[in-house]
Write a protein that holds these residues in place. Structure first.
Motif, PDB file in Angstrom:
ATOM      1  N   PHE A  35       1.910   5.326  -4.630  1.00  0.00           N
ATOM      2  CA  PHE A  35       0.860   4.699  -5.433  1.00  0.00           C
ATOM      3  C   PHE A  35       0.836   3.173  -5.214  1.00  0.00           C
ATOM      4  O   PHE A  35      -0.222   2.580  -5.011  1.00  0.00           O
ATOM      5  CB  PHE A  35       1.100   5.039  -6.910  1.00  0.00           C
ATOM      6  CG  PHE A  35       0.056   4.496  -7.817  1.00  0.00           C
ATOM      7  CD1 PHE A  35      -1.231   5.028  -7.817  1.00  0.00           C
ATOM      8  CD2 PHE A  35       0.341   3.448  -8.689  1.00  0.00           C
ATOM      9  CE1 PHE A  35      -2.206   4.517  -8.666  1.00  0.00           C
ATOM     10  CE2 PHE A  35      -0.634   2.937  -9.532  1.00  0.00           C
ATOM     11  CZ  PHE A  35      -1.913   3.475  -9.513  1.00  0.00           C
ATOM     12  N   GLN A  36       2.031   2.587  -5.220  1.00  0.00           N
ATOM     13  CA  GLN A  36       2.100   1.121  -5.039  1.00  0.00           C
ATOM     14  C   GLN A  36       1.563   0.701  -3.673  1.00  0.00           C
ATOM     15  O   GLN A  36       0.819  -0.274  -3.558  1.00  0.00           O
ATOM     16  CB  GLN A  36       3.541   0.642  -5.208  1.00  0.00           C
ATOM     17  CG  GLN A  36       3.928   0.590  -6.685  1.00  0.00           C
ATOM     18  CD  GLN A  36       5.409   0.298  -6.886  1.00  0.00           C
ATOM     19  OE1 GLN A  36       6.209   0.444  -5.963  1.00  0.00           O
ATOM     20  NE2 GLN A  36       5.771  -0.082  -8.107  1.00  0.00           N
ATOM     21  N   ASN A  37       1.934   1.461  -2.649  1.00  0.00           N
ATOM     22  CA  ASN A  37       1.445   1.122  -1.300  1.00  0.00           C
ATOM     23  C   ASN A  37      -0.065   1.331  -1.179  1.00  0.00           C
ATOM     24  O   ASN A  37      -0.748   0.563  -0.504  1.00  0.00           O
ATOM     25  CB  ASN A  37       2.183   1.935  -0.246  1.00  0.00           C
ATOM     26  CG  ASN A  37       3.588   1.405  -0.033  1.00  0.00           C
ATOM     27  OD1 ASN A  37       3.863   0.244  -0.328  1.00  0.00           O
ATOM     28  ND2 ASN A  37       4.477   2.247   0.440  1.00  0.00           N
ATOM     29  N   LEU A  38      -0.557   2.370  -1.831  1.00  0.00           N
ATOM     30  CA  LEU A  38      -2.008   2.623  -1.800  1.00  0.00           C
ATOM     31  C   LEU A  38      -2.761   1.477  -2.475  1.00  0.00           C
ATOM     32  O   LEU A  38      -3.811   1.040  -2.024  1.00  0.00           O
ATOM     33  CB  LEU A  38      -2.339   3.940  -2.519  1.00  0.00           C
ATOM     34  CG  LEU A  38      -2.001   5.222  -1.768  1.00  0.00           C
ATOM     35  CD1 LEU A  38      -2.080   6.418  -2.705  1.00  0.00           C
ATOM     36  CD2 LEU A  38      -2.936   5.424  -0.578  1.00  0.00           C
ATOM     37  N   LYS A  39      -2.191   1.009  -3.569  1.00  0.00           N
ATOM     38  CA  LYS A  39      -2.830  -0.086  -4.308  1.00  0.00           C
ATOM     39  C   LYS A  39      -2.898  -1.355  -3.459  1.00  0.00           C
ATOM     40  O   LYS A  39      -3.913  -2.029  -3.412  1.00  0.00           O
ATOM     41  CB  LYS A  39      -2.029  -0.363  -5.603  1.00  0.00           C
ATOM     42  CG  LYS A  39      -2.381   0.599  -6.710  1.00  0.00           C
ATOM     43  CD  LYS A  39      -3.648   0.134  -7.373  1.00  0.00           C
ATOM     44  CE  LYS A  39      -4.461   1.245  -7.913  1.00  0.00           C
ATOM     45  NZ  LYS A  39      -5.813   0.926  -8.246  1.00  0.00           N
ATOM     46  N   LYS A  76      -3.028  -1.566  -0.331  1.00  0.00           N
ATOM     47  CA  LYS A  76      -4.021  -1.402   0.748  1.00  0.00           C
ATOM     48  C   LYS A  76      -5.425  -1.167   0.194  1.00  0.00           C
ATOM     49  O   LYS A  76      -6.366  -0.991   0.976  1.00  0.00           O
ATOM     50  CB  LYS A  76      -3.636  -0.202   1.628  1.00  0.00           C
ATOM     51  CG  LYS A  76      -2.322  -0.346   2.323  1.00  0.00           C
ATOM     52  CD  LYS A  76      -2.527  -1.002   3.673  1.00  0.00           C
ATOM     53  CE  LYS A  76      -1.187  -1.322   4.304  1.00  0.00           C
ATOM     54  NZ  LYS A  76      -1.321  -2.166   5.486  1.00  0.00           N
ATOM     55  N   ASN A  77      -5.541  -1.031  -1.095  1.00  0.00           N
ATOM     56  CA  ASN A  77      -6.805  -0.657  -1.738  1.00  0.00           C
ATOM     57  C   ASN A  77      -7.371   0.629  -1.129  1.00  0.00           C
ATOM     58  O   ASN A  77      -8.528   0.723  -0.763  1.00  0.00           O
ATOM     59  CB  ASN A  77      -7.807  -1.813  -1.621  1.00  0.00           C
ATOM     60  CG  ASN A  77      -9.018  -1.576  -2.489  1.00  0.00           C
ATOM     61  OD1 ASN A  77      -8.946  -0.815  -3.467  1.00  0.00           O
ATOM     62  ND2 ASN A  77     -10.141  -2.184  -2.143  1.00  0.00           N
ATOM     63  N   GLN A  78      -6.499   1.633  -1.025  1.00  0.00           N
ATOM     64  CA  GLN A  78      -6.925   2.910  -0.432  1.00  0.00           C
ATOM     65  C   GLN A  78      -6.574   4.103  -1.322  1.00  0.00           C
ATOM     66  O   GLN A  78      -6.450   5.224  -0.818  1.00  0.00           O
ATOM     67  CB  GLN A  78      -6.298   3.078   0.948  1.00  0.00           C
ATOM     68  CG  GLN A  78      -6.939   2.167   1.986  1.00  0.00           C
ATOM     69  CD  GLN A  78      -6.515   2.507   3.396  1.00  0.00           C
ATOM     70  OE1 GLN A  78      -5.713   1.796   3.987  1.00  0.00           O
ATOM     71  NE2 GLN A  78      -7.038   3.585   3.942  1.00  0.00           N
ATOM     72  N   GLY A  79      -6.395   3.847  -2.606  1.00  0.00           N
ATOM     73  CA  GLY A  79      -6.092   4.971  -3.480  1.00  0.00           C
ATOM     74  C   GLY A  79      -6.230   4.582  -4.928  1.00  0.00           C
ATOM     75  O   GLY A  79      -6.197   3.389  -5.265  1.00  0.00           O
ATOM     76  N   CYS A  80      -6.400   5.596  -5.777  1.00  0.00           N
ATOM     77  CA  CYS A  80      -6.571   5.319  -7.203  1.00  0.00           C
ATOM     78  C   CYS A  80      -6.246   6.576  -8.005  1.00  0.00           C
ATOM     79  O   CYS A  80      -6.400   7.698  -7.509  1.00  0.00           O
ATOM     80  CB  CYS A  80      -8.018   4.890  -7.434  1.00  0.00           C
ATOM     81  SG  CYS A  80      -8.299   4.199  -9.065  1.00  0.00           S
TER      82      CYS A  80
END
Lengths: 316, 318
Positions: free
Chosen positions: A198-202, A204-208
């Protein structure tokens, strides 16, 4: 130069490679020391790559699709146009893979010729996922929903259910675990694993994360969605089984589709071959898209001993 | 039996049905052996069918591919393709009890999920096809350099192709060519002749062969066709003369012969790398096909395949 550095460059030069192939994603879901990549290089140019996740269990070396990833397998440079050339590059990459006792991966959706694997003794079977294309066309998307789904969304609105984006990962995990336990299912992921992703997605702005709650703020349904330029994927989702008749899941998915239209082009349910789940995803009116699952074991009988839902492979 | 008579009239009225699923094809290749069919109706009209051949051996009931038959399995009329989940579930509910099921499905069927849900296994195989036989120029342009060289060689040798060859000549040549490679013929002449005669009487098949200037055959093929596809059902070449270009010339002449008779050509390709490369050199594209299997009980699978009692359609390549 280190293969991983070259691979990083290869991914940057090929803008359409999916999120599941990105080095940062592989670092996150495999751990930086648990994946590697073989490269096909001609005249100093990378033509193809085959990243792989390796795991040791009971003294066996396993090459498998990592947790949280729907697909893995070979990638060919976007410059390569003909199927024959793609096939040759994939054959080269397969030859370069390290020795293993068991390989089981889902291939990229765009790969529709598995013969290079067949010629090296692999087995294949076709799996399916449901994809909603063209997220911009919200009117068409909602028209394609089954009448039951449309009715359930109306019901959710009548019940004043609320859609929330960006719920905390702690809250997500708590509910995910709770909903699964109500279904008597075991959670395969630790809190730290999900938090790390989740932290890595955030970053990169590629997940929520998303949820639907009732008017008393009780969470009824949750989902973790990831996306890249081309598509979005439903990575994790769960609903309180006691509340599924409120229309919360249908409402959650319909709102997620609206949220994603600014971010990407399509939505992939990361569909299941399970009848009930497939029928549910299919009721959203998307296209059914196939992808190949590939398996090989050494010795050959090992695949019968490893429980990996591989009972449906047959020999030609 | 009731279904079979309904199916016969369905076949006569629906020109989408592939040649291998036609009632007369199955009557020919099975020559008295048992086959039956399931039909799916909507508003009193048949919209889908699933013929099957039942072979009984060693007390086992095998639902397998008949000889000469590349594909079988379910057929769904194109305008009812969206109903495939319901239709396949219906066929599964009504299939006879069997010990072993092994079929290559028609290529327009692209989803096997209902069979997965009932414990069947699947894999994807490929055939090589040339589309749009009307466009001769494009076909010739797409031939690779090595095939074009073959045509020059064949021309130098003064090879020429003839059609409507007697089935006995084909059969004897096939035996002779297989013998050179220490292989035996895998089909019976009477069945082959019956199939050939039925195809010819419907203007849906012929035997073509390439001869040298002394009248000796170097390469022969049995081809069949329906509205959409021509099929290279059997191909035999004298392996001692394989490099003289006769089989390349034969295939080129067949492609030209089929113009106006059908739309596309299917090599009935194999998964073998060498054969794939040969067919690809004619400019063919790959077409997917699903193979579906199940055995009951499950351990029978290996035993049945090892014993070789499933006399599936096969081609010998020399």
């Amino acid at each position: 130069m280190n293969n991983k550095i070259l691979y990083d460059e290869f991914c940057k030069n090929n803008k359409d490679f999916l999120i599941f192939y990105q080095p940062w994603w592989l670092d996150t879901v495999c751990g930086p020391n648990n994946w590697d990549v073989v490269l096909c290089i001609k005249n100093k140019e990378i033509l193809g790559a085959f990243p792989y996740f390796f795991k040791k269990k009971f003294g066996l070396k396993l090459l498998i699709t990592p947790k949280f990833s729907q697909i893995m397998g070979p990638l060919v440079s976007e410059k390569i146009e003909t199927n024959t050339d793609k096939s040759k590059i994939i054959s080269e990459l397969i030859k370069m893979l390290p020795k293993f006792n068991y390989l089981s991966i889902n291939l990229n959706y765009t790969l529709n010729d598995w013969r290079p694997f067949y010629w090296k003794g692999y087995l294949q079977s076709t799996n399916y996922t449901c994809i909603i294309e063209n997220l911009c066309d919200e009117k068409k998307i909602f028209n394609n929903f089954s009448s039951t789904n449309k009715r359930m969304i109306k019901k959710a609105n009548l019940n004043e259910l609320r859609f929330n984006s960006d719920i905390t990962i702690e809250e997500f995990y708590k509910h995910y675990k709770f909903f699964l336990s109500k279904r008597k299912k075991v959670l395969f992921y630790s809190y730290n694993e999900i938090k790390n992703i989740f932290q890595n997605l955030k970053k990169k702005n590629q997940g929520c994360t998303f949820s639907v709650s009732d008017k008393n703020n009780n969470i009824l349904s949750i989902a973790l969605i990831i996306w890249d330029k081309k598509s979005s994927y439903m990575l994790l989702n769960s609903t309180d089984p006691a509340m599924k008749n409120t229309g919360c899941t249908q409402y959650l998915i319909s709102e997620i589709l609206l949220f994603l239209k600014e971010k990407t082009k399509s939505f992939n349910f990361e569909g299941s071959m399970n009848k009930e789940i497939f029928n549910f995803y299919n009721s959203f009116g998307g296209n059914i898209s196939s992808y190949y699952k590939i398996v090989k074991s050494d010795p050959f009988y090992l695949r019968h001993l490893i429980n990996d839902n591989n009972q449906n492979f047959i020999e030609i | 039996m009731k279904n079979k008579s309904i199916y016969k009239s369905f076949c006569q009225n629906c020109d989408e049905i592939p040649i291998f699923s036609q009632y007369w094809w199955l009557d020919s290749v099975l020559d008295g052996h048992e086959w039956d069919v399931l039909v799916y109706e909507m508003n009193n009209n048949i919209v889908a069918s699933m013929p099957y051949y039942i072979k009984k051996k060693l007390g086992l009931k095998l639902l397998i591919q008949p000889k000469f038959t590349q594909k079988l399995g379910p057929f769904i009329m194109s305008k009812y393709q969206n109903e495939y989940l319901k239709i396949l579930e219906y066929f599964l509910d009504n299939m006879p009890i069997f010990n072993f099921y092994s079929q290559n499905w028609n290529s327009n069927l692209i989803n096997w999920l209902p069979f997965y849900w009932r414990g069947y296994g699947q894999t994807t195989s490929y055939s090589s096809v040339i589309e749009n036989l009307d466009d001769h120029n494009l076909i010739v342009d797409n031939f690779k350099q090595n095939r074009k060289q073959d045509f020059t060689k064949a021309q130098r040798e003064k090879f020429f192709t003839v059609f409507d060859i007697d089935p006995l000549i084909f059969y004897n040549e096939h035996i002779k060519n297989l013998k050179i490679k220490n292989n035996k013929i895998f089909y019976n002449f009477d069945v082959f002749k019956k199939l050939h005669d039925n195809c010819v009487s419907r203007s849906q098949g012929t035997i073509a062969g390439t001869k040298d200037k002394y009248g000796n055959f170097h390469s022969l093929a049995f081809i069949v066709w329906d509205k959409n596809y021509g099929y290279l059902n059997q191909l035999t070449t004298n392996s001692t003369k394989i490099k003289n270009g006769s089989s390349s010339l034969l295939i080129k002449d067949i492609l030209f012969y089929l113009r106006g008779k059908t739309k596309n050509f299917d090599f009935e390709g194999s998964m073998s790398h060498g054969i794939y490369n040969f067919y690809r050199s004619f400019g063919s594209k790959s077409k997917q096909m699903m193979s579906i299997k199940k055995s009951n009980p499950s351990f029978l699978n290996k035993l049945i395949e090892i014993s070789g009692i499933t006399s599936k359609h096969k081609k010998n390549y020399e």
